[in-house]
Design a protein around this motif. Structure first.
Motif, PDB file in Angstrom:
ATOM      1  N   UNK A   1      11.381  -0.849   3.636  1.00 37.04           N
ATOM      2  CA  UNK A   1      10.267  -0.077   3.069  1.00 37.04           C
ATOM      3  C   UNK A   1       9.139  -0.949   2.517  1.00 37.04           C
ATOM      4  N   UNK A   2       9.400  -2.238   2.283  1.00 35.03           N
ATOM      5  CA  UNK A   2       8.395  -3.099   1.661  1.00 35.03           C
ATOM      6  C   UNK A   2       7.757  -4.049   2.667  1.00 35.03           C
ATOM      7  N   UNK A   3       6.617  -4.611   2.257  1.00 35.86           N
ATOM      8  CA  UNK A   3       5.882  -5.560   3.092  1.00 35.86           C
ATOM      9  C   UNK A   3       5.652  -6.833   2.303  1.00 35.86           C
ATOM     10  N   UNK A   4       5.601  -7.962   3.009  1.00 35.56           N
ATOM     11  CA  UNK A   4       5.334  -9.247   2.357  1.00 35.56           C
ATOM     12  C   UNK A   4       4.894 -10.260   3.390  1.00 35.56           C
ATOM     13  N   UNK A   5       4.270 -11.346   2.911  1.00 34.55           N
ATOM     14  CA  UNK A   5       3.931 -12.487   3.752  1.00 34.55           C
ATOM     15  C   UNK A   5       4.534 -13.728   3.119  1.00 34.55           C
TER      16      UNK A   5
END
Length: 487
Positions: free
Chosen positions: A46-50
């Motif tokens: 469900x989450x996003x990151x770089x």
């Protein structure tokens, strides 16, 4: 009959060539550390990151000579990997229980986007800044699903910036906002290029409005905030409008949209500091840069053990952990500078005099309290001994050389430092990072052992080559260091 054989041979060669091309596009992950990291990312849907990765423990099947570091872009269930500077883009999929990297780009040219920043917004991958071919990029590009190449994102101006491990520039974007804006804490320019390769910092805060595709300069970064950013020793963690980062074992938060900087609560700071020291402060794992990232409210502290296996610890953060006392501005704009007309009023001058007198009284009162709280000499001596005993042989040698150069009034050359720490044969980037890591580690040990607020080793830019730092011992601690080395 010959024509039939010729046709069959051609078909066979075409089939083999197709297999080779397909093999180049697809690559199964076999490295245990890569699989362990992708497992962590895949478990969250469900989450996003770089994540920016420099370590050689995560090659992802690519030749290290072609790039400096990777960006891993996670967008909910989707995971993309990009070797920065190549233009290549891989999609990670799990097929029959095994992770597979599939190249999805058609990039022809490469070499101009090292140290760029990737972020996924509304199902489109963007890339801002970068460096390459003796040029600092001031543009933003996006990956086109139609052309499978990086296309230019038009904007009103150029902001030259990049995100390496030396200058600590912080990028941030709230990916869930209806009006997403990318904030960048620094811009760079070459001084007298091509006659000189000296890079100068423009210490201002910039913002890129993704809806209008326009850059704006918000103002000059507050010097006290800039000092904390330049001493940053961690990746940054993104929580909506907030950014969290570690500087000299203190964890701070930024809210660019509100122009505020603060610290995490004492309890949360203590918890994170304990995790940090347990993961990175005890043993120095060669060729590994501390890796951290967050998935939602969960922060992951990742390292490599002696057997070169991935290990990690997880901690959770909430809005209640953000201390809202003693807030400071991130940047200063024109409206925050003093207006000269204010001094034309006699009443305002009287107010200013009262404020100055109050400050003087507070200063001497504070100084009295500090002096009263000073530790006895016996306790101070024990704390200093604990610090010196915690140093490695190389760290003690660095301290000794710094002390004797101070006595001679000479600066310590980077060549000698590289020789002491054993990186004289490495590339310039590795040398710079290794030097910085050693001195940061010494300062961290000194602060933890003695509870002193001022750093033991200070750095200043070289007057001739602004890209280099000169290191020296803080004058305040010379008598203490002298006693340590002579005992």
């Amino acid at each position: 009959m010959k024509s039939v054989y010729t046709f069959l041979v051609l078909c066979y060669l075409f089939f083999c060539n197709s297999l080779i091309v397909e093999a180049q596009k697809r690559n199964n992950l076999s490295n245990e550390n890569e699989i362990a990291l992708i497992d962590i990312l895949s478990a969250d849907t469900i989450n996003s990151t770089t994540i920016s990765i420099e370590s050689k423990d995560f090659p992802f099947g690519q030749k290290k000579s072609e790039f400096n570091n990777f960006n891993i872009i996670k967008d909910k269930k989707r995971i993309l990997i990009q070797p920065l500077g190549t233009g290549k883009l891989f999609s990670v999929k799990k097929i029959d229980g095994q992770y597979e990297m599939e190249r999805i780009d058609s990039t022809v040219h490469s070499g101009s986007s090292f140290y760029s920043y990737n972020y996924m917004l509304r199902d489109t991958l963007f890339q801002t800044g970068g460096q390459g071919f003796w040029h600092i990029r001031g543009i933003t590009t996006y990956f086109s699903k139609e052309t499978h190449q990086w296309e230019l994102c038009q904007s009103n101006r150029l902001v030259y910036t990049y995100f390496d491990y030396i200058r600590h520039t912080i990028p941030h974007i709230n990916l869930k906002s209806n009006n997403p804006k990318l904030y960048v804490t620094n811009s760079f320019r070459y001084d007298n290029f091509p006659n000189s390769f000296t890079i100068l910092n423009v210490d201002s805060l910039y913002v890129f409005d993704l809806n209008t595709r326009s850059w704006s300069t918000l103002g000059m970064i507050n010097p006290s905030t800039l000092q904390k950013i330049n001493s940053r020793n961690s990746n940054v963690f993104h929580f909506g409008d907030f950014v969290v980062f570690q500087s000299e074992l203190e964890f701070y938060w930024l809210n660019f949209s509100k122009n505020t900087l603060g610290k995490l609560s004492n309890q949360k700071n203590g918890e994170f500091r304990e995790i940090w020291l347990s993961m990175y402060g005890i043993e120095n794992i060669p060729n590994f840069s501390p890796l951290q990232f967050n998935l939602g409210n969960d922060i992951y502290f990742v390292s490599i053990n002696k057997d070169r296996k991935l290990i990690y610890k997880k901690a959770t953060i909430t809005l209640s952990d953000f201390d809202n006392s003693n807030l400071k501005p991130i940047y200063l704009n024109n409206s925050e500078f003093l207006n000269i007309n204010w001094f034309k009023s006699n009443s305002n001058i009287s107010i200013l005099i009262i404020i100055l007198l109050s400050c003087i009284v507070i200063y001497f009162s504070f100084k009295y309290v500090i002096n009263k709280k000073k530790l006895p000499k016996e306790v101070t001596s024990i704390l200093n001994d604990n610090f010196f005993n915690s140093l490695s042989i190389i760290e003690k040698e660095l301290l000794d050389v710094l002390y004797h150069h101070y006595l001679k009034g000479e600066s310590l050359s980077t060549k000698l430092i590289n020789k002491i720490i054993g990186v004289q044969q490495k590339d310039v980037l590795t040398q710079n990072k290794s030097r910085s890591d050693y001195f940061i580690r010494i300062n961290q040990k000194y602060k933890m052992s003695t509870q002193k607020s001022e750093p033991l080793i200070i750095k200043n830019r070289d007057k001739i080559d602004k890209r280099q730092y000169n290191y020296s011992i803080n004058k305040e601690y010379i008598p203490v260091i002298e006693k340590m080395l002579k005992d």
